[in-house]
Write a protein that holds these residues in place. Structure first.
Motif, PDB file in Angstrom:
ATOM      1  N   VAL A 104       0.780  -1.289  -0.065  1.00  0.00           N
ATOM      2  CA  VAL A 104       0.048  -0.039  -0.096  1.00  0.00           C
ATOM      3  C   VAL A 104       0.818   1.322  -0.003  1.00  0.00           C
ATOM      4  O   VAL A 104       1.913   1.307   0.690  1.00  0.00           O
ATOM      5  CB  VAL A 104      -1.141  -0.027   1.127  1.00  0.00           C
ATOM      6  N   HIS A 105       0.480   2.282  -0.869  1.00  0.00           N
ATOM      7  CA  HIS A 105       1.020   3.433  -0.832  1.00  0.00           C
ATOM      8  C   HIS A 105       0.327   4.320   0.139  1.00  0.00           C
ATOM      9  O   HIS A 105      -0.785   5.161  -0.178  1.00  0.00           O
ATOM     10  CB  HIS A 105       1.321   4.128  -2.379  1.00  0.00           C
ATOM     11  N   VAL A 106       0.739   4.387   1.232  1.00  0.00           N
ATOM     12  CA  VAL A 106      -0.065   5.310   2.425  1.00  0.00           C
ATOM     13  C   VAL A 106      -0.466   6.495   2.191  1.00  0.00           C
ATOM     14  O   VAL A 106      -1.339   7.257   2.055  1.00  0.00           O
ATOM     15  CB  VAL A 106       0.609   4.979   3.796  1.00  0.00           C
ATOM     16  N   ALA A 107       0.713   7.435   1.912  1.00  0.00           N
ATOM     17  CA  ALA A 107       0.575   8.688   1.492  1.00  0.00           C
ATOM     18  C   ALA A 107      -0.143   9.053   0.444  1.00  0.00           C
ATOM     19  O   ALA A 107      -1.235   9.873   0.194  1.00  0.00           O
ATOM     20  CB  ALA A 107       1.906   9.472   1.157  1.00  0.00           C
ATOM     21  N   GLY A 108      -0.172   8.115  -0.828  1.00  0.00           N
ATOM     22  CA  GLY A 108      -1.071   8.498  -1.816  1.00  0.00           C
ATOM     23  C   GLY A 108      -2.477   8.063  -1.473  1.00  0.00           C
ATOM     24  O   GLY A 108      -3.597   8.591  -2.036  1.00  0.00           O
ATOM     25  N   GLY A 132      -8.768   1.721  -6.080  1.00  0.00           N
ATOM     26  CA  GLY A 132      -8.120   2.669  -6.771  1.00  0.00           C
ATOM     27  C   GLY A 132      -6.622   2.813  -7.344  1.00  0.00           C
ATOM     28  O   GLY A 132      -5.998   3.613  -7.706  1.00  0.00           O
ATOM     29  N   GLY A 133      -6.171   1.398  -7.017  1.00  0.00           N
ATOM     30  CA  GLY A 133      -5.010   1.289  -7.825  1.00  0.00           C
ATOM     31  C   GLY A 133      -3.951   1.864  -7.090  1.00  0.00           C
ATOM     32  O   GLY A 133      -2.854   2.285  -7.462  1.00  0.00           O
ATOM     33  N   LEU A 134      -3.834   1.920  -5.494  1.00  0.00           N
ATOM     34  CA  LEU A 134      -2.936   2.509  -4.777  1.00  0.00           C
ATOM     35  C   LEU A 134      -2.346   1.654  -4.188  1.00  0.00           C
ATOM     36  O   LEU A 134      -1.417   2.012  -3.037  1.00  0.00           O
ATOM     37  CB  LEU A 134      -3.623   3.543  -3.656  1.00  0.00           C
ATOM     38  N   ALA A 135      -2.384   0.295  -4.277  1.00  0.00           N
ATOM     39  CA  ALA A 135      -1.365  -0.692  -3.497  1.00  0.00           C
ATOM     40  C   ALA A 135      -0.348  -0.612  -4.259  1.00  0.00           C
ATOM     41  O   ALA A 135      -0.005  -0.276  -5.711  1.00  0.00           O
ATOM     42  CB  ALA A 135      -2.092  -2.109  -3.793  1.00  0.00           C
ATOM     43  N   THR A 136       0.910  -1.239  -3.920  1.00  0.00           N
ATOM     44  CA  THR A 136       2.395  -1.413  -4.238  1.00  0.00           C
ATOM     45  C   THR A 136       2.855  -2.703  -4.313  1.00  0.00           C
ATOM     46  O   THR A 136       2.233  -3.558  -3.531  1.00  0.00           O
ATOM     47  CB  THR A 136       3.258  -0.476  -3.488  1.00  0.00           C
ATOM     48  N   PRO A 137       3.338  -3.093  -5.667  1.00  0.00           N
ATOM     49  CA  PRO A 137       3.565  -4.655  -5.488  1.00  0.00           C
ATOM     50  C   PRO A 137       4.686  -4.879  -4.724  1.00  0.00           C
ATOM     51  O   PRO A 137       5.564  -3.981  -4.157  1.00  0.00           O
ATOM     52  CB  PRO A 137       3.986  -4.582  -7.104  1.00  0.00           C
ATOM     53  N   PRO A 138       4.888  -6.080  -4.253  1.00  0.00           N
ATOM     54  CA  PRO A 138       5.915  -6.516  -3.185  1.00  0.00           C
ATOM     55  C   PRO A 138       7.447  -6.276  -3.699  1.00  0.00           C
ATOM     56  O   PRO A 138       8.111  -5.707  -2.988  1.00  0.00           O
ATOM     57  CB  PRO A 138       5.729  -7.994  -3.270  1.00  0.00           C
ATOM     58  N   ASP A 139       7.598  -6.051  -5.002  1.00  0.00           N
ATOM     59  CA  ASP A 139       9.097  -5.747  -5.225  1.00  0.00           C
ATOM     60  C   ASP A 139       8.927  -4.080  -5.573  1.00  0.00           C
ATOM     61  O   ASP A 139      10.240  -3.535  -6.092  1.00  0.00           O
ATOM     62  CB  ASP A 139       9.278  -6.544  -6.547  1.00  0.00           C
TER      63      ASP A 139
END
Length: 304
Positions: free
Chosen positions: A104-108, A292-299
């Motif tokens: 997750v991109h917390v700030a975004g 919303g596409g705001l997750a980040t992939p593990p890598d």
């Protein structure tokens, strides 16, 4: 038992001082004291030990605090649910997160949430996963992004975000970097480690992996933030076992795969209270994360 009595009790417990609590609640100190005395009479037990400098909870007070926090959180959720039905999302979103969490991109995410729900006040707390789990279960946080520390309970449930293997980081001149091959816990048995405090998710994951392998390790340098850990490894003061996405934060360090451990040993989740106690704001945030596409992939490089 009145809700205001519980609100007054929690405020005094948090501030450990009647005067400060009264100022925060914008009530008179005599009125606050009377409220606490009424609650103590009803419960037939003293809730605080009072001194000239501060007040501390009695055993009865400690027992009441968790229940009082949960009751007040449920009342707040009820008010917010009614407002949500009326088409307005308002109130407070109390969010916790461990630093540099994967998935997750917390700030975004929070920026997108604020654009959609400007009437919701956002409060953010950063801490270790163990403390975050306790605060969600107690009702002090609406949700938290953390490492999975336990199975679901009556007071806490989890929504999976992502999983990834752990990676060894070391200085390029370290003997492990020179070999350039994947390592096992046994290969690291004599190393000095840089690691986080025991409450952090990566530390818990590494401790569990080494304990399972029967390897004892020495954590000589404990830190509470990612950049300090990377700085110490960069000075060749020790090696670190971290979630794989940490390697993107310091490309000058050598990253080696850690084998003979669970391939997805590090699992991050969103921690929430039971469905019936989840606030509308928390539901809206999770929905936004999922859609919303705001997750980040593990890598992906950690954005925080």
């Amino acid at each position: 038992m009145e809700l205001r009595h519980l609100q007054h009790f929690v405020a005094v417990a948090e501030d450990q001082h009647f005067t400060r609590a009264a100022e925060r609640l914008m009530v008179s100190q005599s009125g606050l004291s009377a409220s606490i005395r009424a609650l103590e009479r009803e419960l037939r037990a003293p809730l605080f030990v009072r001194t000239t400098r501060r007040v501390t909870l009695t055993e009865a007070g400690r027992a009441l605090l968790g229940e009082a926090e949960r009751i007040l959180a449920q009342v707040r959720s009820a008010h917010e649910a009614v407002a949500a039905v009326q088409g307005v999302l308002r109130g407070t979103l109390a969010l916790g997160t461990e630093q540099c969490i994967a998935g997750v991109h917390v700030a975004g995410l929070l920026a997108a949430f604020r654009r959609r729900h400007p009437d919701v006040e956002i409060r953010l707390r950063q801490a270790g996963s163990g403390a975050l789990a306790e605060e969600v279960a107690a009702g002090r946080l609406d949700l938290a992004f953390a490492y999975r520390t336990q199975d679901d309970t009556d007071q806490l449930r989890s929504v999976a975000l992502t999983g990834e293997p752990m990676t060894v980081l070391c200085h390029p001149s370290h003997r492990l970097a020179t070999a350039g091959v994947a390592v096992t816990p046994q290969d690291l048995g004599g190393e000095v480690f840089v690691d986080f405090h025991p409450d952090w998710g990566p530390r818990r994951t590494t401790d569990a992996a080494f304990a399972s392998a029967g390897v004892r390790r020495t954590v000589a340098l404990e830190v509470n933030d990612v950049h300090s850990l990377l700085d110490l490894v960069d000075e060749n003061l020790g090696v670190a076992v971290v979630p794989r996405h940490f390697r993107h934060k310091r490309p000058t360090l050598t990253a080696l795969a850690l084998k003979d451990t669970d391939e997805t040993a590090y699992e991050t989740v969103a921690l929430l209270p039971p469905e019936t106690a989840t606030s509308p704001a928390a539901r809206a945030l999770i929905t936004l994360l999922e859609t919303g596409g705001l997750a980040t992939p593990p890598d992906g490089a950690c954005p925080s």
